[in-house]
Design a protein around this motif. Structure first.
Motif, mmCIF file in Angstrom:
data_model
loop_
_atom_site.group_PDB
_atom_site.id
_atom_site.type_symbol
_atom_site.label_atom_id
_atom_site.label_comp_id
_atom_site.label_asym_id
_atom_site.label_seq_id
_atom_site.Cartn_x
_atom_site.Cartn_y
_atom_site.Cartn_z
ATOM 1 N N LEU A 226 0.818 -1.321 0.133
ATOM 2 C CA LEU A 226 0.052 0.221 0.175
ATOM 3 C C LEU A 226 0.691 1.249 0.107
ATOM 4 O O LEU A 226 1.953 1.296 0.790
ATOM 5 C CB LEU A 226 -0.798 -0.101 1.283
ATOM 6 C CG LEU A 226 -2.057 -0.755 1.342
ATOM 7 C CD1 LEU A 226 -2.845 -0.691 2.594
ATOM 8 C CD2 LEU A 226 -3.063 -0.742 0.330
ATOM 9 N N SER A 227 0.506 2.306 -0.790
ATOM 10 C CA SER A 227 1.114 3.496 -0.685
ATOM 11 C C SER A 227 1.065 4.139 0.807
ATOM 12 O O SER A 227 0.234 3.900 1.496
ATOM 13 C CB SER A 227 0.578 4.618 -1.811
ATOM 14 O OG SER A 227 -0.503 4.908 -1.372
ATOM 15 N N ASP B 75 -0.016 6.871 1.781
ATOM 16 C CA ASP B 75 -1.470 7.572 1.836
ATOM 17 C C ASP B 75 -2.585 6.469 1.926
ATOM 18 O O ASP B 75 -3.542 6.796 2.803
ATOM 19 C CB ASP B 75 -1.708 8.353 0.714
ATOM 20 C CG ASP B 75 -0.850 9.657 0.603
ATOM 21 O OD1 ASP B 75 -0.299 10.109 1.373
ATOM 22 O OD2 ASP B 75 -0.479 10.246 -0.603
ATOM 23 N N LEU B 76 -2.503 5.284 1.099
ATOM 24 C CA LEU B 76 -3.630 4.273 1.548
ATOM 25 C C LEU B 76 -3.450 3.779 2.747
ATOM 26 O O LEU B 76 -4.307 3.439 3.340
ATOM 27 C CB LEU B 76 -3.491 3.441 0.212
ATOM 28 C CG LEU B 76 -3.952 4.015 -1.291
ATOM 29 C CD1 LEU B 76 -3.670 2.557 -2.207
ATOM 30 C CD2 LEU B 76 -5.571 4.269 -1.032
ATOM 31 N N ALA B 77 -2.315 3.498 3.115
ATOM 32 C CA ALA B 77 -1.884 3.133 4.565
ATOM 33 C C ALA B 77 -2.736 3.875 5.462
ATOM 34 O O ALA B 77 -3.484 3.512 6.684
ATOM 35 C CB ALA B 77 -0.547 2.766 4.879
ATOM 36 N N LEU C 247 -5.222 6.055 5.064
ATOM 37 C CA LEU C 247 -6.750 6.032 4.921
ATOM 38 C C LEU C 247 -7.173 4.838 5.497
ATOM 39 O O LEU C 247 -8.352 4.519 6.192
ATOM 40 C CB LEU C 247 -6.992 5.915 3.409
ATOM 41 C CG LEU C 247 -8.633 5.850 3.010
ATOM 42 C CD1 LEU C 247 -9.492 6.738 3.672
ATOM 43 C CD2 LEU C 247 -8.743 5.653 1.634
ATOM 44 N N ARG C 248 -6.294 3.309 5.243
ATOM 45 C CA ARG C 248 -6.873 2.158 5.997
ATOM 46 C C ARG C 248 -6.752 2.300 7.303
ATOM 47 O O ARG C 248 -7.795 1.868 7.954
ATOM 48 C CB ARG C 248 -5.818 1.212 5.547
ATOM 49 C CG ARG C 248 -6.160 -0.280 5.973
ATOM 50 C CD ARG C 248 -5.093 -1.217 5.412
ATOM 51 N NE ARG C 248 -5.227 -2.422 6.002
ATOM 52 C CZ ARG C 248 -4.377 -3.263 5.934
ATOM 53 N NH1 ARG C 248 -3.391 -3.447 5.233
ATOM 54 N NH2 ARG C 248 -4.537 -4.364 6.722
#
Length: 160
Positions: free
Chosen positions: A5-6, A8-10, A12-13
């Motif tokens: 995961l990037s 940023d996605l981490a 968000l997660r």
């Protein structure tokens, strides 16, 4: 093969996970009340604070599908926590209002949520809390997300 995961996605997660944990544990918070989850409390809050909210407006404010919102409102009507009145201007619409008991339940439930949040936020310093609040408010509708292509225009559920 792992798909990383990037950063940023981490983030968000992690944010979504935190919200899901709070929502899933809310059933334990509300065990003594006639509401069973945070969505019911927030819809009840919307019916308490908005004199002219119909099902569609509440669904938009909650970022929920209309059908899910309607089911929750039906449950709240069955429990005598909200009632619906035909709109004066548009006879096809019914405005959702909290009953006196619904208002009391809303206040009690929000106090319980606040107490739970205080326990969670106690791990942060005052400066970190302020930073977190300011960062989260920067993502609310329509300030930022509605500028993203393809995102719908919606009014924010919460205000500063």
């Amino acid at each position: 093969m792992d798909i990383p995961l990037s950063p940023d996605l981490a983030i968000l997660r992690l944010m979504l996970y935190s919200v899901q944990v709070l929502k899933s544990k809310s059933r334990l918070l509300f065990h003594s009340l006639p509401v069973s989850n945070l969505d019911e409390v927030l819809i009840l809050h919307e019916a308490t604070n908005n004199n002219y909210a119909n099902r569609s407006e509440i669904a938009r404010a909650m970022f929920m599908p209309f059908s899910a919102t309607a089911k929750i409102i039906d449950r709240l009507v069955t429990r005598d926590l909200v009632y619906e009145v035909q709109d004066d201007i548009d006879a096809r619409m019914k405005n959702v209002h909290a009953t006196p008991e619904g208002r009391m339940v809303c206040v009690t439930a929000l106090i319980l949520v606040e107490e739970a949040l205080q326990v969670l936020l106690a791990r942060l310093s005052d400066a970190e809390r302020t930073t977190l609040k300011n960062l989260l408010f920067r993502f609310r509708w329509p300030d930022v997300l509605s500028e993203v292509p393809g995102m719908p225009k919606r009014r924010p559920l919460i205000s500063r």
